[in-house]
Motif scaffolding. Sequence first.
Motif, short mmCIF file in Angstrom:
data_model
loop_
_atom_site.label_atom_id
_atom_site.label_comp_id
_atom_site.label_asym_id
_atom_site.label_seq_id
_atom_site.Cartn_x
_atom_site.Cartn_y
_atom_site.Cartn_z
N GLY A 154 89.21 -31.32 151.12
CA GLY A 154 89.44 -32.01 152.45
C GLY A 154 89.62 -31.29 153.56
N PRO A 155 90.41 -30.21 153.35
CA PRO A 155 90.59 -29.10 154.41
C PRO A 155 89.38 -28.35 154.68
N PHE A 156 88.56 -28.03 153.71
CA PHE A 156 87.38 -27.39 153.83
C PHE A 156 86.33 -28.24 154.46
N MET A 157 86.22 -29.38 154.44
CA MET A 157 85.30 -30.31 154.94
C MET A 157 85.86 -30.47 156.63
N LEU A 158 87.00 -30.33 156.80
CA LEU A 158 87.72 -30.46 158.20
C LEU A 158 87.19 -29.24 159.07
N LEU A 159 87.52 -27.90 158.29
CA LEU A 159 87.11 -26.91 159.09
C LEU A 159 85.43 -26.71 159.13
N LEU A 160 84.77 -27.13 158.13
CA LEU A 160 83.30 -27.23 158.41
C LEU A 160 82.92 -27.98 159.62
N ALA A 161 83.65 -29.02 159.90
CA ALA A 161 83.21 -29.93 160.87
C ALA A 161 83.66 -29.40 162.27
N ALA A 162 84.88 -28.76 162.27
CA ALA A 162 85.13 -28.15 163.25
C ALA A 162 84.30 -26.81 163.79
N GLN A 163 83.61 -26.24 162.76
CA GLN A 163 82.86 -24.94 163.04
C GLN A 163 81.49 -25.57 163.86
N LYS A 164 80.98 -26.76 163.13
CA LYS A 164 79.67 -27.41 163.38
C LYS A 164 79.76 -28.02 164.84
N PHE A 165 80.87 -28.87 164.92
CA PHE A 165 80.67 -29.89 165.95
C PHE A 165 81.90 -29.36 167.17
N SER A 166 82.78 -28.75 167.02
CA SER A 166 83.72 -28.28 168.05
C SER A 166 84.01 -29.72 168.85
N ALA A 167 84.61 -30.71 168.21
CA ALA A 167 84.80 -31.92 168.76
C ALA A 167 86.36 -32.10 169.29
N ASP A 168 86.38 -33.26 170.14
CA ASP A 168 87.77 -33.50 170.60
C ASP A 168 88.76 -33.94 169.75
N TRP A 169 88.25 -34.99 168.54
CA TRP A 169 89.01 -35.64 167.85
C TRP A 169 88.44 -35.78 166.45
N TYR A 170 89.26 -35.68 165.25
CA TYR A 170 88.90 -35.82 164.23
C TYR A 170 89.42 -36.79 163.40
N MET A 171 88.83 -37.74 162.56
CA MET A 171 89.34 -38.77 162.03
C MET A 171 88.86 -39.51 160.67
N THR A 172 89.50 -40.00 160.01
CA THR A 172 89.09 -40.77 158.64
C THR A 172 89.81 -41.96 158.63
N TRP A 173 89.70 -42.72 157.42
CA TRP A 173 90.36 -44.35 157.12
C TRP A 173 90.53 -43.92 155.64
N VAL A 174 91.74 -44.23 155.41
CA VAL A 174 92.47 -44.19 153.99
C VAL A 174 92.98 -45.60 153.66
N LYS A 175 93.21 -45.90 152.46
CA LYS A 175 93.74 -47.10 151.90
C LYS A 175 95.23 -46.94 151.96
N PRO A 176 96.08 -48.18 152.10
CA PRO A 176 97.56 -47.79 152.09
C PRO A 176 98.08 -47.16 151.12
N ARG A 177 97.77 -47.42 149.96
CA ARG A 177 98.22 -46.74 148.56
C ARG A 177 97.95 -45.11 148.81
N ASP A 178 96.65 -44.90 149.23
CA ASP A 178 96.38 -43.18 149.42
C ASP A 178 97.63 -42.69 150.71
N TRP A 179 97.74 -43.64 151.64
CA TRP A 179 98.54 -43.06 152.61
C TRP A 179 99.98 -43.05 152.21
N SER A 180 100.47 -43.70 151.40
CA SER A 180 101.76 -43.71 150.71
C SER A 180 101.96 -42.54 150.09
N MET A 181 100.95 -42.01 149.29
CA MET A 181 100.73 -41.00 148.36
C MET A 181 100.73 -39.65 149.42
#
Length: 234
Positions: A154-181
């Motif tokens: 997960g962090p590896f992908m976050l860093l790759l995206a930052a390197q490639k796109f230099s975006a203003d925002w980064y986001m994803t969707w997670v299920k409530p169960r995954d959020w609670s964990m």
Amino acid sequence: MQLGTVDPIQLSKLIAALESEIAKLGVTVRYDTSFERLEQLLPIDDKKELTPHFSTVLNTYSEANAFWVGGFDADDNLVALNAVRLDDLGEGSMADWLPRYWHRCYPGQKSENAKASAIQPRFWRRMRGRIVYFGEFALQKKGFQGKGLPKLFGPFMLLLAAQKFSADWYMTWVKPRDWSMRYPLAYGFTTTYENGLRWEDPPASIDPDLVAAVNDRVQLLDVIDVLTAKYLEA
């Protein structure tokens, strides 16, 4: 490091360090921009096809706005996956863009297309400009579950995206169960919003109560600092 500025040397070293940690688990990562090729590599466990966010039936992406990374085992089998897309909204906000986008992507429970409520969470109004979305996360459970691969991938992908796109925002969707964990935190996201979308006619094929996980540019810098302390300065 100045506020809002990514140190490219630090970022490159950190990406290499995470790739090395992933390799210790017997996984080799590969970058690709062909989603047709990715569809030929599926399934991974119960993930048999791409979601409407990346399916080639609904989307045509180029190297300029999307990529995916696969994790491959010693037998060259795809065992981990995450895909990334850049949406440039210009002066528009996610509050306006998301309802139109999800209406097009998903069938509704009561009608042909899902329909978002007219009033959405206020935080979407702040999200403008270049926005990176992470989706399609999948992991082969046999041989890899419980070894900590998602906390590296997960962090590896976050860093790759930052390197490639230099975006203003980064986001994803997670299920409530995954959020609670606390999965979003493990993946490198610092802010979560329950019930990220409100519905008039909820989607029939996905959870209607997904949690939004978000980083702005400054939050991403803090994530980079935390990862640097863990993997480069330890």
